[in-house]
Design a protein around this motif. Structure first.
Motif, mmCIF file in Angstrom:
data_model
loop_
_atom_site.group_PDB
_atom_site.id
_atom_site.type_symbol
_atom_site.label_atom_id
_atom_site.label_comp_id
_atom_site.label_asym_id
_atom_site.label_seq_id
_atom_site.Cartn_x
_atom_site.Cartn_y
_atom_site.Cartn_z
ATOM 1 N N SER A 1 29.979 39.324 36.786
ATOM 2 C CA SER A 1 30.843 40.720 37.128
ATOM 3 C C SER A 1 31.514 41.116 36.157
ATOM 4 O O SER A 1 31.598 40.430 35.060
ATOM 5 N N ALA A 2 32.067 42.356 36.210
ATOM 6 C CA ALA A 2 32.875 42.918 35.226
ATOM 7 C C ALA A 2 34.192 43.355 36.111
ATOM 8 O O ALA A 2 34.572 44.529 36.569
ATOM 9 N N ARG B 1 34.586 42.787 29.137
ATOM 10 C CA ARG B 1 34.939 41.415 29.097
ATOM 11 C C ARG B 1 34.551 41.379 30.638
ATOM 12 O O ARG B 1 34.944 41.639 31.427
ATOM 13 N N TYR B 2 33.232 40.231 30.611
ATOM 14 C CA TYR B 2 32.590 40.178 31.782
ATOM 15 C C TYR B 2 33.325 38.685 32.546
ATOM 16 O O TYR B 2 33.967 37.985 31.759
ATOM 17 N N SER B 3 32.757 38.258 33.702
ATOM 18 C CA SER B 3 33.090 37.173 34.203
ATOM 19 C C SER B 3 32.098 36.316 34.906
ATOM 20 O O SER B 3 31.097 36.988 35.670
ATOM 21 N N TRP B 4 31.802 34.948 34.776
ATOM 22 C CA TRP B 4 31.037 34.252 35.348
ATOM 23 C C TRP B 4 31.466 33.481 36.780
ATOM 24 O O TRP B 4 31.092 32.475 37.088
ATOM 25 N N GLU B 5 32.695 34.034 37.316
ATOM 26 C CA GLU B 5 33.633 33.347 37.977
ATOM 27 C C GLU B 5 32.832 32.911 39.183
ATOM 28 O O GLU B 5 32.514 31.815 39.592
ATOM 29 N N SER B 6 31.789 33.765 39.786
ATOM 30 C CA SER B 6 30.959 33.792 41.115
ATOM 31 C C SER B 6 29.932 32.583 40.875
ATOM 32 O O SER B 6 29.639 31.600 41.459
ATOM 33 N N LEU B 7 29.625 32.431 39.527
ATOM 34 C CA LEU B 7 28.279 31.417 39.038
ATOM 35 C C LEU B 7 28.987 30.347 39.015
ATOM 36 O O LEU B 7 28.475 29.252 39.534
ATOM 37 N N TYR B 8 30.271 30.065 38.232
ATOM 38 C CA TYR B 8 30.942 28.888 38.356
ATOM 39 C C TYR B 8 31.198 28.408 39.758
ATOM 40 O O TYR B 8 31.091 26.863 39.746
ATOM 41 N N GLU B 9 31.767 29.150 40.618
ATOM 42 C CA GLU B 9 31.993 28.712 42.120
ATOM 43 C C GLU B 9 30.796 27.870 42.749
ATOM 44 O O GLU B 9 30.993 27.014 43.522
ATOM 45 N N GLN B 10 29.648 28.602 42.258
ATOM 46 C CA GLN B 10 28.509 28.179 42.835
ATOM 47 C C GLN B 10 27.852 26.892 42.006
ATOM 48 O O GLN B 10 27.091 26.093 42.928
#
Length: 528
Positions: free
Chosen positions: A395-396, A409-418
């Motif tokens: 996400s951005a 500056r993107y984020s892998w927050e969702s992937l990390y939670e999964q």
């Protein structure tokens, strides 16, 4: 009839060369030489005499330096092997070093600086002997003035952070000249401005106030107005910020600062998407700086050496660092800093080799080419944004659904939670596909961040290739997480131990220090 070529998989297959190469000191063989001293060189030495004899005893070595002794052919092999064990902008699609603007530096520019008159130029050389270098420097100052809208420019700062320091030093000198040094002890910045702004202000003795984004993800104008007071010395902001978000209310920010007597400093490290489109002075800024080793294609040099350009309004010109170059009817002369100047911020009048590279880059593009480069940088960035945010788990954050300028500056927050896979682990795995990848400055305000900046240099095919590798690593994180956790698999080094990086007792920045710390050896000259 030509044979069909097998289609290349995406992402392409890659494996880093691994030579297990010793360092050059370990290759040293006593008596081995790369070049035999000629009779001419011997004659020159005899004519010059013993130059060391003139040095004070305290400046002479007790023994000759223990330099490696190695033949020319082995030196060539050594450094070529090391080059194969690294990634770099000449090897791979280097869009993963967000905020550092890694762009292509034309090789002809490197050839230009190899002429002896430039390569061997000394900062203390008589100005009469370096008129060409002075003219190029003077002309580049005029070009930067035009691109920024400012009235005067200095190229003395030796890097981006040094340029930011020069900005705050000029601001401090300005307030001192008005007798307001004690009163104006605060500097305001934003959380996504380059961290060097806060750092430079802090080192200069200011209290730093940090503004966070508003509900829409933009720098919060209301929060700025609440923070401004007669104690404010300056606002120091990057625009677009390190998120790639351009502050549409930037002139209101500057006007608000001026309303309380503060100055406005523009960090233009992220200027690759706005050159020829908008200028610092148009928004009312008092000082700004560019990074020649980023925006103007001079090589980044692995963190240095860099070069910066400081541009100022007429009111701030007396505070510029020196020496300054002036064009006269008889050529170019160098003036030492004036009474109000902050003085020298580096030796000489600039990092001349980078000045020449930047000058050549501007001359090659021209005004229309510079604007086109900015437009392509914005196009590339938003094409990349479109595809990265379609990778599941990416996400951005901030300014959702809006365009960005030259990076994101993107984020892998969702992937990390999964999956539990971190952005750092994804970055390490990306190296297995031949790509560099960077997370972000600390602190990680954006969770599980990664920052990409494609600049104007990369083709659609190359951007597609980078996105394909990101998508593949994200798939592995979901379906084969151990492959990502145990990466890298195709690299020279398979695991780095961060404990050593955090232990000064194990640091060894020279060969002698390494042998002393890890083998207990005592240097020969120490015994002498």
């Amino acid at each position: 009839m030509s044979l069909p070529v097998a289609p290349k998989p995406r992402p392409r297959r890659f494996h880093q060369a691994s030579w297990d190469e010793p360092i050059i000191f370990e290759l040293s063989t006593p008596g081995e030489r790369g070049v035999i001293v000629s009779a001419v060189e011997t004659g020159v030495r005899d004519a010059v005499g013993d130059v060391v004899a003139a040095l004070p005893d305290g400046m002479r070595r007790a023994s000759a330096p223990a330099l490696p002794e190695i033949g020319q052919m082995r030196v060539l092999k050594h450094y070529l092997r090391l080059s194969q064990e690294t990634l770099g902008s000449d090897f791979n699609v280097d869009i993963g070093q967000g905020t550092c603007t890694i762009k292509y530096s034309p090789k002809v520019n490197d050839q230009l600086i190899e002429v002896p008159q430039l390569r061997d130029l000394h900062p203390a050389q008589d100005p009469g002997d370096v008129q060409g270098a002075l003219e190029i420097t003077w002309r580049l100052e005029r070009m930067i003035a035009e691109l920024s809208g400012m009235d005067a420019v200095s190229l003395q700062s030796p890097g981006g952070s040094a340029g930011i320091w020069t900005n705050i030093a000029m601001i401090r000198a300005y307030h001192a000249s008005r007798g307001e040094s004690d009163q104006r002890d605060e500097v305001i910045t934003t959380i996504f401005s380059h961290p060097s702004n806060a750092a430079a202000a802090k080192v200069a003795g200011y209290k730093v106030i940090t503004i966070y984004p508003d509900a829409d993800g933009y720098p919060d104008l209301d929060a700025l107005k609440a923070a401004l007071s007669t104690r404010t010395a300056a606002i120091m902001v990057t625009n677009p910020e390190d998120t790639g978000i351009y502050n549409p209310a930037i002139k209101e920010w500057v006007d608000a600062a001026h309303a309380v007597g503060a100055l406005a400093s523009y960090d233009q490290a992220n200027a690759s998407g706005i050159l020829g489109i908008t200028r610092a002075r148009d928004a009312g800024f008092d000082v700004c700086q560019f990074n020649l080793h980023k925006t103007f294609s001079a090589p980044h040099g692995c963190g240095g050496p860099g070069a910066a350009a400081n541009a100022v309004s007429a009111a701030m010109e007396p505070f510029l660092p020196g020496p300054r170059i002036e064009r006269t009817g008889e050529g170019f002369v160098v003036h030492e800093p004036g009474e109000s100047s902050i003085g020298h911020v580096a030796p000489g009048f600039g990092v001349v080799l980078h000045v020449v590279r930047a000058y050549a880059w501007i001359m090659a593009l021209g005004a229309e080419g510079i604007r086109a480069a900015s437009e392509i940088a914005v196009l590339n960035n938003n094409y990349l944004l479109h595809h990265v945010t379609r990778i599941p788990g990416a996400s951005a954050p901030y300014a959702t659904g809006r365009r960005r300028i030259e990076q994101v500056r993107y984020s892998w927050e969702s992937l990390y939670e999964q999956t539990g896979i971190t952005s750092e682990e994804i970055g390490i795995r990306m190296a297995d596909f031949g790509f560099h990848y960077w997370t972000s400055h600390h602190p990680y305000v954006v969770p599980q961040p990664f920052t990409l900046e494609p600049t104007e240099c990369y083709s659609k095919t190359e951007i597609d290739e980078y996105v394909a590798a990101l998508a593949e690593v994200a798939r592995e994180a979901r379906e084969e997480p151990e492959v990502v956790r145990t990466a890298p698999h195709n690299q020279t080094v398979h695991h780095t131990h961060h404990d050593d990086l955090d232990d000064p007792e194990r640091w060894a920045i020279t060969w002698r220090a390494y042998r002393r710390k890890h083998f207990g050896e005592v240097p020969i000259d120490a015994v002498a």
